[in-house]
Write a protein that holds these residues in place. Structure first.
Motif, short mmCIF file in Angstrom:
data_model
loop_
_atom_site.label_atom_id
_atom_site.label_comp_id
_atom_site.label_asym_id
_atom_site.label_seq_id
_atom_site.Cartn_x
_atom_site.Cartn_y
_atom_site.Cartn_z
N VAL A 4 -26.22 -25.89 -58.14
CA VAL A 4 -25.58 -25.63 -59.44
C VAL A 4 -26.52 -26.06 -60.56
O VAL A 4 -27.16 -27.11 -60.48
N PHE A 5 -26.60 -25.24 -61.61
CA PHE A 5 -27.38 -25.59 -62.78
C PHE A 5 -26.43 -26.03 -63.89
O PHE A 5 -25.49 -25.30 -64.24
N ALA A 6 -26.69 -27.21 -64.46
CA ALA A 6 -25.91 -27.70 -65.59
C ALA A 6 -26.84 -27.85 -66.78
O ALA A 6 -27.84 -28.55 -66.71
N ALA A 7 -26.52 -27.18 -67.87
CA ALA A 7 -27.31 -27.27 -69.09
C ALA A 7 -26.73 -28.36 -69.97
O ALA A 7 -25.59 -28.26 -70.41
N ASN A 8 -27.51 -29.39 -70.21
CA ASN A 8 -27.09 -30.46 -71.12
C ASN A 8 -27.63 -30.08 -72.50
O ASN A 8 -28.63 -30.61 -72.96
N THR A 9 -26.97 -29.12 -73.13
CA THR A 9 -27.41 -28.58 -74.40
C THR A 9 -26.44 -28.95 -75.51
O THR A 9 -25.25 -29.15 -75.26
N SER A 10 -26.95 -29.03 -76.72
CA SER A 10 -26.13 -29.40 -77.86
C SER A 10 -25.41 -28.20 -78.46
O SER A 10 -24.34 -28.35 -79.05
N ALA A 11 -26.00 -27.01 -78.36
CA ALA A 11 -25.42 -25.89 -79.10
C ALA A 11 -25.63 -24.52 -78.46
O ALA A 11 -24.88 -23.59 -78.74
N ILE A 12 -26.65 -24.35 -77.62
CA ILE A 12 -26.96 -23.03 -77.08
C ILE A 12 -25.87 -22.59 -76.10
O ILE A 12 -25.52 -23.33 -75.18
#
Length: 288
Positions: free
Chosen positions: A114-122
């Motif tokens: 699983v890929f988890a994006a720890n992004t603020s806004a994208i």
């Protein structure tokens, strides 16, 4: 699904915090970045953070730095992700950088990963489009400092399955955290509101309505906030704030998200907050 190994991409402030928190909860971690110098600094930051926790009795039970660091493999080699069950990406909020990362890791990671994006806004759906596993991509927006925060904003992309959400929440549970699931939109819930608040607070400084101390004191004293918006900006990093507000401005096309010129000027000047030693306030970088 049992998660034995987690890849953490990006050894900046957030990546270091995520790697430390995972390792403190017994998870094997592969911490990746582009240079050995960055990784060595990350190692020192984790050691210092664990000592800080022990000194002030924070973060639950005491951890020995060597035990925690022993759970983390520091590397520049993305091929190590061949054995990852879960990947948390923490790259700077620039689309070109993120696009390159996912193009690199998607063929390497096993199909169940699983890929988890720890992004603020994208938006997570946009990130998932870079992969051949859109159903196994989720947003996990950790708050800083990661080891001290018990709640994570979890974002469901257009193709994210309930199974993927369950795996993500299971990993957070291993870390002693709760995940609050929201739907996908630029900025999600937290940063769609927070970035607008911080940006407007910077406009107050630019317009000479109040100083940083006055702005923050009003939010803390009148509304009971633990930190004011400008203190929060320094903690997050002014460069990250700027990138995030630019994403919101581009995504919504709404002038209310226009980045404050003073914010741009401070970022250009290298005044990025705590991590650089100076933002709206001054800091001893040895404490960071």
């Amino acid at each position: 699904m049992s998660i034995a190994t987690v890849g953490v991409i990006g050894a900046g402030v957030m990546g270091v915090g995520v790697a430390q928190d995972l390792a403190q909860h017994g998870v094997e971690v592969i911490l990746l970045d582009v240079t050995d110098a960055v990784l060595e600094r990350a190692r020192s930051q984790i050691r210092q953070s664990i000592r800080f926790q022990g000194l002030f009795g924070k973060g639950g039970r005491a951890h020995k730095p060597d035990d925690v660091l022993g759970k983390i493999a520091f590397s520049t080699d993305t091929k190590l992700l061949e054995r990852a069950d879960f990947v948390i990406e923490n790259v700077t909020e620039k689309w070109e950088l993120k696009r390159g990362v996912y193009a690199d890791i998607d063929p390497i990671c096993p199909s169940h990963c699983v890929f988890a994006a720890n992004t603020s806004a994208i938006p997570i759906t946009r990130i998932a489009s870079l992969t051949k596993r859109a159903d196994r991509v989720v947003g996990m927006h950790f708050m800083n400092p990661v080891p001290m925060k018990s709640v994570v904003e979890v974002i469901r992309g257009h193709h994210t399955t309930e199974e993927t959400l369950g795996i993500a929440r299971g990993l957070l549970s291993q870390m002693g955290k709760e995940g609050i699931v929201v739907n996908d939109a630029p900025g999600f819930v937290s940063n769609r509101v927070l970035m607008l608040t911080i940006n407007e607070a910077v406009f107050l400084l630019q317009d000479q309505v109040a100083g940083a101390e006055q702005v923050d004191r009003i939010f803390k004293s009148c509304f009971g906030h633990k930190m004011g918006p400008l203190e929060t900006a320094d903690l997050i990093g002014l460069d990250t704030i700027l990138y995030s507000i630019e994403v919101l401005h581009e995504s919504f096309g709404d002038s209310k998200y226009r980045p404050c010129p003073l914010l741009k000027k401070m970022v250009d000047a290298g005044l990025h907050g705590r991590k650089s030693g100076r933002g709206f306030y001054s800091y001893d970088v040895r404490e960071n």
